[in-house]
Design an enzyme around this catalytic site. Structure first.
Site, PDB file in Angstrom:
ATOM      1  N   ASN A 166       0.810  -1.224   0.000  1.00  0.00           N
ATOM      2  CA  ASN A 166       0.000   0.000   0.000  1.00  0.00           C
ATOM      3  C   ASN A 166       0.842   1.272   0.000  1.00  0.00           C
ATOM      4  O   ASN A 166       0.434   2.293  -0.534  1.00  0.00           O
ATOM      5  CB  ASN A 166      -0.984   0.004   1.168  1.00  0.00           C
ATOM      6  CG  ASN A 166      -0.301  -0.096   2.517  1.00  0.00           C
ATOM      7  OD1 ASN A 166       0.768  -0.698   2.659  1.00  0.00           O
ATOM      8  ND2 ASN A 166      -0.920   0.479   3.540  1.00  0.00           N
ATOM      9  N   GLU A 264       4.423  -3.492  12.483  1.00  0.00           N
ATOM     10  CA  GLU A 264       3.346  -2.534  12.230  1.00  0.00           C
ATOM     11  C   GLU A 264       2.269  -3.300  11.495  1.00  0.00           C
ATOM     12  O   GLU A 264       2.425  -3.657  10.330  1.00  0.00           O
ATOM     13  CB  GLU A 264       3.867  -1.354  11.409  1.00  0.00           C
ATOM     14  CG  GLU A 264       3.008  -0.106  11.551  1.00  0.00           C
ATOM     15  CD  GLU A 264       1.868  -0.062  10.570  1.00  0.00           C
ATOM     16  OE1 GLU A 264       0.734  -0.433  10.966  1.00  0.00           O
ATOM     17  OE2 GLU A 264       2.087   0.318   9.429  1.00  0.00           O
ATOM     18  N   CYS A 298      -3.168   1.212   6.839  1.00  0.00           N
ATOM     19  CA  CYS A 298      -3.296   0.559   8.149  1.00  0.00           C
ATOM     20  C   CYS A 298      -3.946   1.476   9.164  1.00  0.00           C
ATOM     21  O   CYS A 298      -4.744   1.035   9.997  1.00  0.00           O
ATOM     22  CB  CYS A 298      -1.916   0.121   8.659  1.00  0.00           C
ATOM     23  SG  CYS A 298      -1.074  -1.066   7.608  1.00  0.00           S
ATOM     24  N   GLU A 475       8.174   3.467  14.495  1.00  0.00           N
ATOM     25  CA  GLU A 475       8.927   3.986  13.364  1.00  0.00           C
ATOM     26  C   GLU A 475       8.702   5.493  13.299  1.00  0.00           C
ATOM     27  O   GLU A 475       7.806   6.034  13.929  1.00  0.00           O
ATOM     28  CB  GLU A 475       8.487   3.307  12.072  1.00  0.00           C
ATOM     29  CG  GLU A 475       8.727   1.806  12.077  1.00  0.00           C
ATOM     30  CD  GLU A 475       8.386   1.154  10.756  1.00  0.00           C
ATOM     31  OE1 GLU A 475       9.279   1.083   9.897  1.00  0.00           O
ATOM     32  OE2 GLU A 475       7.231   0.733  10.588  1.00  0.00           O
TER      33      GLU A 475
END
Length: 494
Positions: A166, A264, A298, A475
């Site tokens: 994505n 993640e 996400c 991150e």
């Protein structure tokens, strides 16, 4: 070539020019050991645009061996030199932004403007971590005696990066930029549906001055290439963005080697609109929280939790705006692009069809569509499901598409219960004019990042990551460096 020339060439020939199609190992393209290849598709047309190498354990072994040697060079490179090389990579990325953006949009299905934003953000990530490369200092420790003590921050070594489809560029760079700043080397496995920008960026880094072997890219499937990569005992940290199931599998794979891990994973993030909120801001925020990148994010605001007093007004205005969104091929810059693959499109459609069978009210969309200009491509209409109970499957499961679920609440306590009512805890947005309400909710909602009155507020300077089944580790921000360094304590008896 300009973006217009690249786009014209693609639509005339069906093939983008000068795409890299082999692995990138030890500073140069490398053919797959077995010689296997697979196709990558243009989601906006539903046709293959190019083929690329399919990696296996032998290719991964070559890449990790190269990364081990690369780490020996890069880890000993003066931090100021690492800083200069990362800044040069950022300069090159900006100079070549149009080509990278066209390839990103073409391979992923997103709009050209979205791809341009991703490339610009990735260049900024390189600059941000370039600025940190020569500031990763230890500290002097007072032991209360004549002994001298201090700490060192050392790079962990070879790192592996499993990149999703994505955000092929920005997710790649947000992982490798801090790793490189810290002095680590990297082996990257991009998603099999979006392999090309990772290969382009690896080449760009070498042209910026990065020594051969410091960043390697092996393309192919998760089973054939990703699995042997994360299992390799020479890899000391794995960073992965993916589904919960994939994350659990990677955790099990790295456990025998006690390898560090940043996960993640999924999200079902709430956008919470209180009765005093600015309705138009809520509508605009909710619109782009779920329909950006066709909902394939996400951290998308996939649940709109709205106070009963403004529910009907917000829903009706949102339906009007969502219905007006232009859908089409990403290179023509519509409002919303394509779904990345035929397989994922079918999964989205199944989710909505099952909701329809349960009697869920679908106030907008709920159908597959095609590019209105060509009749081609993998698209799903902007979809809104209204007034769902907290136990509904569409509330609890990540659909990962342009499907918004609306839930209604009556007071702050109920809003908090609904917000924390899934197994995910990635992001949350709060809309209210009351600062006390905003601060209370921001503290109590379980999420890795919370924004107020602007769902996509924040930036690369802030840490990003989730709790519970949304994963662990962070991150971006200075926190993004922590995974790639380790602390060593040194004491001298004097």
């Amino acid at each position: 070539m300009t973006a217009d020339q690249l786009i014209a060439t693609y639509f005339e020939t069906g093939r983008p020019p000068d795409l890299p199609r082999d692995h990138f190992i030890d500073g140069r393209p490398a053919v797959a050991e077995a010689g296997d290849r697979m196709e990558s598709f243009d989601p906006g047309r539903g046709v293959a645009l190019a083929d690329f190498a399919v990696g296996d354990a032998a290719d991964v072994d070559r890449a990790v061996t190269s990364a081990v040697a690369g780490f020996g060079i890069w880890g000993a490179t003066p931090p100021a030199q690492r800083c200069a090389i990362l800044n040069e990579a950022a300069r090159l990325m900006r100079a070549e932004a149009e080509q990278l953006s066209v390839v990103e949009a073409l391979d992923s299905g997103k709009t050209l403007n979205e791809a341009r934003d991703d490339i610009a953000g990735s260049a900024r990530l390189l600059e941000y971590y370039a600025g940190a490369a020569d500031k990763l200092d230890g500290r002097s420790v007072n032991l209360g005696n004549d002994n001298a003590a201090f700490t060192l921050r050392e790079p962990v070594g070879v790192t592996a990066h499993i990149v999703p489809w994505n955000y092929p560029t920005s997710t790649l760079v947000r992982g490798i930029a801090p790793a490189l700043a810290a002095g680590c080397s990297a082996v990257v496995k991009p998603a099999e549906t979006t392999p090309f920008t990772a290969l382009m960026i690896a080449d760009l880094l070498v042209r910026a001055g990065l020594p051969a072997g410091v960043v390697n890219v092996v393309t192919g499937t998760g089973i054939a290439a990703g699995a042997p990569l994360v299992r390799d005992p020479r890899v000391r940290h794995v960073t992965i963005t993916g589904s919960v199931a994939t994350g659990v599998g990677v955790m099990q794979s790295v456990a025998p080697n006690v390898t560090g891990l940043t996960l993640e994973l999924g999200g079902k993030s709430p956008l919470i609109a209180f009765g005093d909120a600015d309705v138009d801001k809520v509508v605009d925020g909710a619109l782009w929280a779920i329909f950006s990148n066709a909902g394939q994010i996400c951290s998308a605001g996939s649940r709109l939790l709205v106070h009963r007093s403004i529910h009907a007004e917000v829903r009706d205005k949102l339906v009007i705006k969502a219905r007006a969104l232009r859908i089409g091929h990403g290179l023509r810059n519509p409002d919303m692009g394509a779904i990345n693959s035929a397989r994922h499109l079918a999964q989205i459609a199944d989710h909505v069809e099952n909701a329809r069978k349960r009697g869920v009210e679908i106030v907008l969309g709920g159908t597959r569509v095609v590019d209105p200009d060509t009749g081609e491509g993998w698209f799903y209409a902007p979809t809104i499901l209204d007034d769902l109970p907290e136990s509904d499957d569409a509330v609890l499961r990540e659909i990962f598409g342009p499907v918004l679920v609306i839930q209604v609440f009556d007071d702050e306590a109920e809003a908090l219960t609904l917000a924390n009512g899934t197994e995910f805890a990635l992001a949350a947005g709060i809309y209210t004019k009351d600062i006390s309400t905003a601060l209370r909710m921001a503290r109590r909602v379980d999420a890795g990042q919370v924004t107020v009155n602007d769902y996509w507020a924040g930036g690369i300077e802030l840490p990003f990551g989730g709790n519970r089944k949304s994963g662990f580790g962070r991150e971006k921000g200075l926190e993004g460096l922590e995974a790639y360094t380790r602390s060593k304590a040194v004491t001298l008896a004097v």
